[in-house]
Design a protein around this motif. Structure first.
Motif, mmCIF file in Angstrom:
data_model
loop_
_atom_site.group_PDB
_atom_site.id
_atom_site.type_symbol
_atom_site.label_atom_id
_atom_site.label_comp_id
_atom_site.label_asym_id
_atom_site.label_seq_id
_atom_site.Cartn_x
_atom_site.Cartn_y
_atom_site.Cartn_z
ATOM 1 N N GLU A 173 28.163 36.091 14.347
ATOM 2 C CA GLU A 173 28.614 37.473 14.291
ATOM 3 C C GLU A 173 27.555 38.333 14.961
ATOM 4 O O GLU A 173 26.663 38.883 14.337
ATOM 5 N N ALA A 174 27.673 38.391 16.289
ATOM 6 C CA ALA A 174 26.680 39.093 17.110
ATOM 7 C C ALA A 174 27.350 39.547 18.391
ATOM 8 O O ALA A 174 28.372 38.987 18.810
ATOM 9 N N SER A 175 26.784 40.550 19.007
ATOM 10 C CA SER A 175 27.276 41.035 20.289
ATOM 11 C C SER A 175 26.283 40.620 21.366
ATOM 12 O O SER A 175 25.261 41.271 21.576
ATOM 13 N N THR A 176 26.573 39.497 22.025
ATOM 14 C CA THR A 176 25.659 38.971 23.028
ATOM 15 C C THR A 176 26.145 39.217 24.447
ATOM 16 O O THR A 176 25.342 39.366 25.357
ATOM 17 N N GLY A 177 27.447 39.227 24.649
ATOM 18 C CA GLY A 177 27.978 39.324 25.997
ATOM 19 C C GLY A 177 28.096 37.983 26.686
ATOM 20 O O GLY A 177 28.354 37.918 27.884
#
Length: 515
Positions: free
Chosen positions: A284-288
Motif C-alpha cells: 500500500e504505497a504510491s511508487t509509480g
C-alpha cells in the motif's frame, strides 16, 4: 583500485552523506566504480562478493532510521590497501575487517575502508559494518526504502541498494544473501528466498530468510508491515508465497490465485522456473512502478483494487514481473546498457500473454511500437545504448526505448530467423546463463549459433542505430520521426508497462465494462 599507505584509526569528522563518524586516511579517498557507462561510480574493482548477511532492526515506525549490521564475505582479485563499498544514506558506527577494527571514511557515494593490514590477491575477507539505514529520502535521491502505509519495502533498481546497505552495487557482482529483520511482534517481515527461522524474544520477533541462488543487489527485497503471508503451491510443488496487507487478504485473493498458472505458462515458453520460491508483494504505497525483486515481485496495491484497469492488462503486468525472474534476475545484465535484454524480454512475454489470453495481438502492438520507435530512440537512445540518467531532472534509464522499443528488436529477430530458431534461442539463453550475468554480445553470439546466420549487421542496426531499420517481413511499417521541440508520444499499445521510476500503468483506464 587506488593503493595508498595504510593508516591507523583516527577521529576525524567529515561532512558526508555516509557518516558523521568518518576518519581520514593519509591521502584523500576517492570514489571508484567498475566503469559502467551509465553508472560509472557504481560497483568497485578489486574483489568479488560471495555473500551478504544483512540484519535490520525496525523501530516500529517508518520515519526513523533502522539499526543495521551488514557483513560481506568476499575474495580479493587484486592487492588492496583500501576497500571501497557503495553506501550513501546512513551513519556508520564501526567497520571491522576479519574481526579487527578498520579505518573508514566517505568519498562521494563510497564508504572507503582501510584495514589494519593490506590484503593480497586471492584473500578471503570478511567486512562487518555497523550502521543505520534511513528510510527517509533526501531531496535529491530516490529509491532504496519505500515507505508503505504500514511499514517498509525496498525498491533498489537500478542504483539505490547502496542507499540501504553497504555493498558492491552493480549487477555484475551477484552473491548469496541472508537477511534478518527484527520488528515488533505485531509486524510481519518477509525477504527474498526461503524462511530460515523465526525467533521471538520479548516484544520483538526476528525473521530470517536465505536465498538459494545468487542475487544482484538491486533485486534485494525486505517487507515489514501488518501483513499476511498467503501460501499456495505452484508447478512442481514450487512454494508460492504472497505478502498482502492483512485487511485486504480476501479482496486480493482473486489476483493472488492466478500466479501458479502464470508460472506454468512461462515455463511452457522458456523452461523451468529458476528459483526456490515466488510470490507477489502488494504494498500500500504510491511508487509509480512495479518491480521484479528476486522471488518476490513488488506491486502497488492500487493496481489490483482501483477500478478502471482491464483484467487482461493487470494480468499481463503480473506476467511482466514474473518473466523478469528468468530475464534480469536469473540472467542478470553484465552492464546497465544490457538493460534491454531484461525489459525487452519481460515486455515480450507480457505482450504474448495478452495476445494468447485476451486477443490483444502482438503484431498490432509491435506495429504501434514501430511507429513510435524513432521518437523513443531520439529521446532515450537506441535500445542497447540508452542515454545516461539525469538525476537533476529525475530522468532515469527506464524509458520506452528499453521496453517496447526493445521488444520490437525481439520481434524483428523472430521475423529474421524464424519462430523455431527464436524459441530455441529463448530457452537456450536462460538455460546457458542461469544464475549468472550475460551481455548483448553473448545474446548475439547465441542467436548466430542457433540460427546458423551472421547477424552482426542486424544487431548493429536494431540495437545501436539512431533510426529504426526496416522491419523484416513488413516493408509497409513506418516510424514517425520526432518533431523538433517535441518529446516522444506514448501510445496505448506501445507503452503498457510502468517500470522503475516511470509514470504508473501507462494504459488508459477502461470503463468497468471493459474488465
Amino acid at each position: 583500485m587506488l593503493l595508498t599507505p595504510r593508516v591507523r584509526l583516527k577521529s576525524a569528522l567529515l561532512a558526508s552523506a555516509v557518516s558523521v563518524c568518518l576518519v581520514a586516511a593519509s591521502a584523500p579517498a576517492v570514489p571508484l566504480g567498475v566503469g559502467d557507462r551509465l553508472f560509472p561510480h557504481l560497483g568497485n574493482p578489486g574483489y568479488d562478493v560471495a555473500s551478504y548477511d544483512l540484519s535490520f532492526t525496525y523501530p516500529g515506525t517508518n520515519s526513523k532510521p533502522l539499526q543495521a549490521v551488514t557483513t560481506i564475505n568476499a575474495w580479493t582479485t587484486t592487492a588492496l590497501e583500501r576497500i571501497n563499498l557503495d553506501f550513501a544514506h546512513g551513519k556508520v558506527d564501526s567497520v571491522e575487517v576479519d574481526g579487527e577494527p578498520a579505518a573508514f571514511t566517505g568519498a562521494g557515494d563510497d564508504l572507503v575502508v582501510t584495514p589494519e593490514d593490506s590484503l593480497t590477491p586471492g584473500s578471503w575477507m570478511r567486512i562487518t559494518v555497523r550502521h543505520t539505514s534511513d528510510p527517509v529520502s533526501t531531496a535529491d535521491r530516490d529509491g532504496g526504502w519505500v515507505r508503505t502505509a504500514d511499514g517498509l519495502a525496498m525498491a533498489n533498481q537500478a542504483d539505490a541498494a547502496h542507499l540501504v546497505f553497504p555493498c558492491n552495487d552493480h549487477p555484475s557482482d551477484k552473491a548469496m544473501f541472508t537477511i534478518r529483520i527484527t520488528a515488533p511482534n505485531d509486524y510481519t517481515a518477509v525477504a527474498n528466498g526461503l524462511p530460515a527461522g523465526v525467533e521471538r524474544v520479548g516484544d520483538a520477533t526476528t525473521w530470517t530468510y536465505r536465498t538459494q541462488h545468487p542475487m544482484a543487489t538491486e533485486l534485494a527485497q525486505v517487507s515489514v508491515g501488518r501483513s499476511t503471508v498467503v501460501h499456495r503451491e505452484g508447478p512442481h510443488a514450487l512454494p508460492v508465497r504472497d505478502v498482502v496487507p492483512t485487511k485486504d487478504r480476501e479482496l486480493l485473493e482473486p489476483w493472488l490465485k492466478k500466479t501458479p498458472d502464470q508460472i506454468a505458462w512461462m515455463e511452457g515458453k522458456v523452461g523451468p522456473y529458476p528459483f526456490e520460491t515466488y510470490g507477489v508483494l502488494m504494498a500500500e504505497a504510491s511508487t509509480g512502478f512495479e518491480l521484479e525483486t528476486q522471488t518476490l515481485s513488488l506491486f502497488e496495491r492500487d493496481l489490483f483494487t482501483e477500478p478502471g484497469y482491464p483484467k487482461w492488462y493487470v494480468e499481463s503486468i503480473m506476467v511482466h514481473e514474473l518473466a523478469h525472474q528468468w530475464f534480469g534476475d536469473s540472467v542478470s545484465p553484465r552492464t546497465w546498457s544490457d538493460l534491454w535484454l531484461n525489459e525487452g524480454h519481460a515486455t515480450w512475454y507480457e505482450a504474448l500473454y495478452a495476445e494468447e489470453k485476451a486477443g490483444r495481438t502482438l503484431e498490432a502492438r509491435m506495429k504501434a511500437a514501430y511507429g513510435a520507435s524513432d521518437r523513443w530512440r531520439a529521446a532515450g537512445g537506441p535500445p542497447a545504448q540508452p542515454k545516461a540518467p539525469d538525476p537533476g531532472q529525475k530522468i532515469s534509464i527506464f524509458r520506452p526505448n528499453v521496453y517496447d522499443g526493445a521488444a520490437l528488436v525481439l520481434y524483428a529477430l523472430r521475423e529474421k530467423i524464424g519462430r523455431p530458431a527464436f524459441q530455441h534461442l529463448e530457452r537456450a539463453w536462460v538455460h546457458n546463463h542461469r544464475d549468472s550475468t550475460a551481455s548483448t554480445a553473448d545474446f548475439q553470439s547465441l542467436a548466430e549459433e542457433i540460427s546458423g546466420r551472421g547477424l552482426s549487421g542486424f544487431f548493429e542496426d536494431w540495437l545501436y542505430a539512431e533510426k529504426t531499420p526496416p522491419m523484416p517481413g513488413h516493408p509497409d511499417w513506418k516510424s514517425v520521426a520526432p518533431t523538433a521541440g517535441k518529446g516522444p508520444k506514448a501510445t496505448p499499445q506501445a507503452a503498457p508497462h510502468a517500470g522503475p521510476h516511470t509514470a504508473p500503468h501507462a494504459v488508459p483506464k477502461a470503463p468497468p465494462a471493459a474488465k
